[in-house]
Motif scaffolding. Structure first.
Motif, PDB file in Angstrom:
ATOM      1  N   CYS A 193      17.524  62.213   5.029  1.00 18.00           N
ATOM      2  CA  CYS A 193      18.566  62.260   6.064  1.00 18.00           C
ATOM      3  C   CYS A 193      17.965  62.143   7.458  1.00 18.00           C
ATOM      4  CB  CYS A 193      19.342  63.568   5.933  1.00 18.00           C
ATOM      5  SG  CYS A 193      20.702  63.670   7.097  1.00 18.00           S
ATOM      6  N   TYR A 197      29.816  66.652   5.466  1.00 17.13           N
ATOM      7  CA  TYR A 197      29.575  68.091   5.264  1.00 17.13           C
ATOM      8  C   TYR A 197      29.194  68.764   6.584  1.00 17.13           C
ATOM      9  CZ  TYR A 197      29.189  66.421   0.490  1.00 17.13           C
ATOM     10  OH  TYR A 197      29.431  65.801  -0.691  1.00 17.13           O
ATOM     11  N   LEU A 198      28.283  68.105   7.297  1.00 18.41           N
ATOM     12  CA  LEU A 198      27.832  68.664   8.568  1.00 18.41           C
ATOM     13  C   LEU A 198      28.984  68.672   9.585  1.00 18.41           C
ATOM     14  CD1 LEU A 198      25.525  69.821  10.236  1.00 18.41           C
ATOM     15  CD2 LEU A 198      24.878  67.488  10.863  1.00 18.41           C
ATOM     16  N   CYS A 237      20.777  71.315   1.288  1.00 16.81           N
ATOM     17  CA  CYS A 237      21.139  69.946   0.913  1.00 16.81           C
ATOM     18  C   CYS A 237      19.994  69.255   0.165  1.00 16.81           C
ATOM     19  CB  CYS A 237      21.477  69.153   2.179  1.00 16.81           C
ATOM     20  SG  CYS A 237      21.906  67.436   1.830  1.00 16.81           S
ATOM     21  N   ASP A 272      19.632  66.146  -0.127  1.00 16.60           N
ATOM     22  CA  ASP A 272      19.304  64.881   0.540  1.00 16.60           C
ATOM     23  C   ASP A 272      18.557  65.056   1.862  1.00 16.60           C
ATOM     24  OD1 ASP A 272      20.525  63.389  -1.432  1.00 16.60           O
ATOM     25  OD2 ASP A 272      22.485  63.476  -0.449  1.00 16.60           O
ATOM     26  N   ILE A 273      18.161  66.247   2.181  1.00  9.64           N
ATOM     27  CA  ILE A 273      17.594  66.500   3.514  1.00  9.64           C
ATOM     28  C   ILE A 273      16.365  65.629   3.808  1.00  9.64           C
ATOM     29  CG2 ILE A 273      16.093  68.453   2.867  1.00  9.64           C
ATOM     30  CD1 ILE A 273      17.131  69.717   5.629  1.00  9.64           C
ATOM     31  N   PRO A 325      25.065  73.404   6.047  1.00 12.71           N
ATOM     32  CA  PRO A 325      24.915  72.732   4.755  1.00 12.71           C
ATOM     33  C   PRO A 325      23.549  72.054   4.615  1.00 12.71           C
ATOM     34  CG  PRO A 325      26.384  71.485   6.183  1.00 12.71           C
ATOM     35  CD  PRO A 325      26.119  72.797   6.870  1.00 12.71           C
ATOM     36  N   CYS A 326      22.905  71.727   5.727  1.00  9.29           N
ATOM     37  CA  CYS A 326      21.609  71.041   5.669  1.00  9.29           C
ATOM     38  C   CYS A 326      20.534  71.922   5.022  1.00  9.29           C
ATOM     39  CB  CYS A 326      21.152  70.649   7.076  1.00  9.29           C
ATOM     40  SG  CYS A 326      22.345  69.644   7.953  1.00  9.29           S
ATOM     41  N   ARG A 362      21.136  58.660   4.398  1.00  9.62           N
ATOM     42  CA  ARG A 362      22.060  59.721   4.827  1.00  9.62           C
ATOM     43  C   ARG A 362      21.759  60.000   6.290  1.00  9.62           C
ATOM     44  NH1 ARG A 362      24.755  62.699   0.938  1.00  9.62           N
ATOM     45  NH2 ARG A 362      25.967  63.111   2.804  1.00  9.62           N
ATOM     46  N   SER A 363      22.755  60.407   7.032  1.00  8.76           N
ATOM     47  CA  SER A 363      22.545  60.620   8.464  1.00  8.76           C
ATOM     48  C   SER A 363      23.402  61.786   8.965  1.00  8.76           C
ATOM     49  CB  SER A 363      22.919  59.349   9.232  1.00  8.76           C
ATOM     50  OG  SER A 363      23.001  59.618  10.609  1.00  8.76           O
ATOM     51  N   PRO A 364      22.824  62.623   9.808  1.00 12.89           N
ATOM     52  CA  PRO A 364      23.618  63.711  10.396  1.00 12.89           C
ATOM     53  C   PRO A 364      24.764  63.177  11.253  1.00 12.89           C
ATOM     54  CG  PRO A 364      21.327  63.792  11.172  1.00 12.89           C
ATOM     55  CD  PRO A 364      21.430  62.646  10.232  1.00 12.89           C
ATOM     56  N   CYS A 387      27.514  62.440   8.504  1.00 17.41           N
ATOM     57  CA  CYS A 387      27.645  63.345   7.354  1.00 17.41           C
ATOM     58  C   CYS A 387      28.944  64.150   7.424  1.00 17.41           C
ATOM     59  CB  CYS A 387      26.447  64.279   7.295  1.00 17.41           C
ATOM     60  SG  CYS A 387      26.605  65.488   5.981  1.00 17.41           S
TER      61      CYS A 387
HETATM   62  S1  SF4 Z   1      23.413  66.082   7.604  1.00 16.95           S
HETATM   63 FE1  SF4 Z   1      24.456  66.089   5.644  1.00 16.95          FE
HETATM   64  S2  SF4 Z   1      23.222  64.796   4.326  1.00 16.95           S
HETATM   65 FE2  SF4 Z   1      21.997  65.358   6.092  1.00 16.95          FE
HETATM   66  S3  SF4 Z   1      20.842  67.156   5.456  1.00 16.95           S
HETATM   67 FE3  SF4 Z   1      22.702  67.857   6.485  1.00 16.95          FE
HETATM   68  S4  SF4 Z   1      24.187  68.135   4.854  1.00 16.95           S
HETATM   69 FE4  SF4 Z   1      22.526  66.891   4.043  1.00 16.95          FE
END
Ligand code: SF4
Length: 121
Positions: A93, A106-107, A87, A89-90, A83-84, A99-101, A104
């Motif tokens: 992040c 989604y991640l 994304c 918001d990369i 998803p990154c 935002r943080s991995p 997250c």
């Molecule tokens: S960790 Fe989540 S918020 Fe950060 S880039 Fe990946 S998907 Fe986007």
């Protein structure tokens, strides 16, 4: 001489990693220009460091070891659906960021859904 040993260990590791199905210990030391004894010690050191596995095999009527790397090449294919990569918001992040991995959802979901697939693949 740790510097020399580290360079030699890196060369040996590269050789072992490049061999898709492992490399015989005798082939490794010959290709590195070492004696059998030096090659054996080098392989033992790499095994003790957890870098390689040594499996005892019979080759041309003699026992030797097959060396396999525990490191794996990582390909872009392994993250192509992450998803990154799509994304918005990369840029914001990072660990401790807005935002943080680490947190997250989604991640985390993507890792959970794909971890079984990677272990099998
Ligand atoms: S960790 Fe989540 S918020 Fe950060 S880039 Fe990946 S998907 Fe986007």
């Amino acid at each position: 001489m740790p510097q020399r040993n580290n360079g030699l260990e890196e060369k040996a590791l590269r050789l072992i990693m490049e061999s898709e199905n492992g490399i015989l210990q005798c082939e490794m030391w010959k290709r590195l220009g070492l004696s059998s004894r030096e090659g054996s010690r080098l392989a033992q050191r790499l095994e003790e460091k957890g870098e390689i596995e040594r499996d005892r095999v019979l080759y041309e009527g003699r026992w030797t070891y097959k060396l396999n790397s525990k490191r794996r090449h990582v390909s872009l294919a392994s993250i192509k659906d992450s998803p990154c990569l799509r994304c918005d918001d990369i840029d914001r992040c990072f660990e401790g960021g807005e935002r943080s991995p680490i947190s997250c959802e989604y991640l985390t979901r993507w890792i959970m859904e794909n971890s079984g697939e990677r272990r099998r693949g």
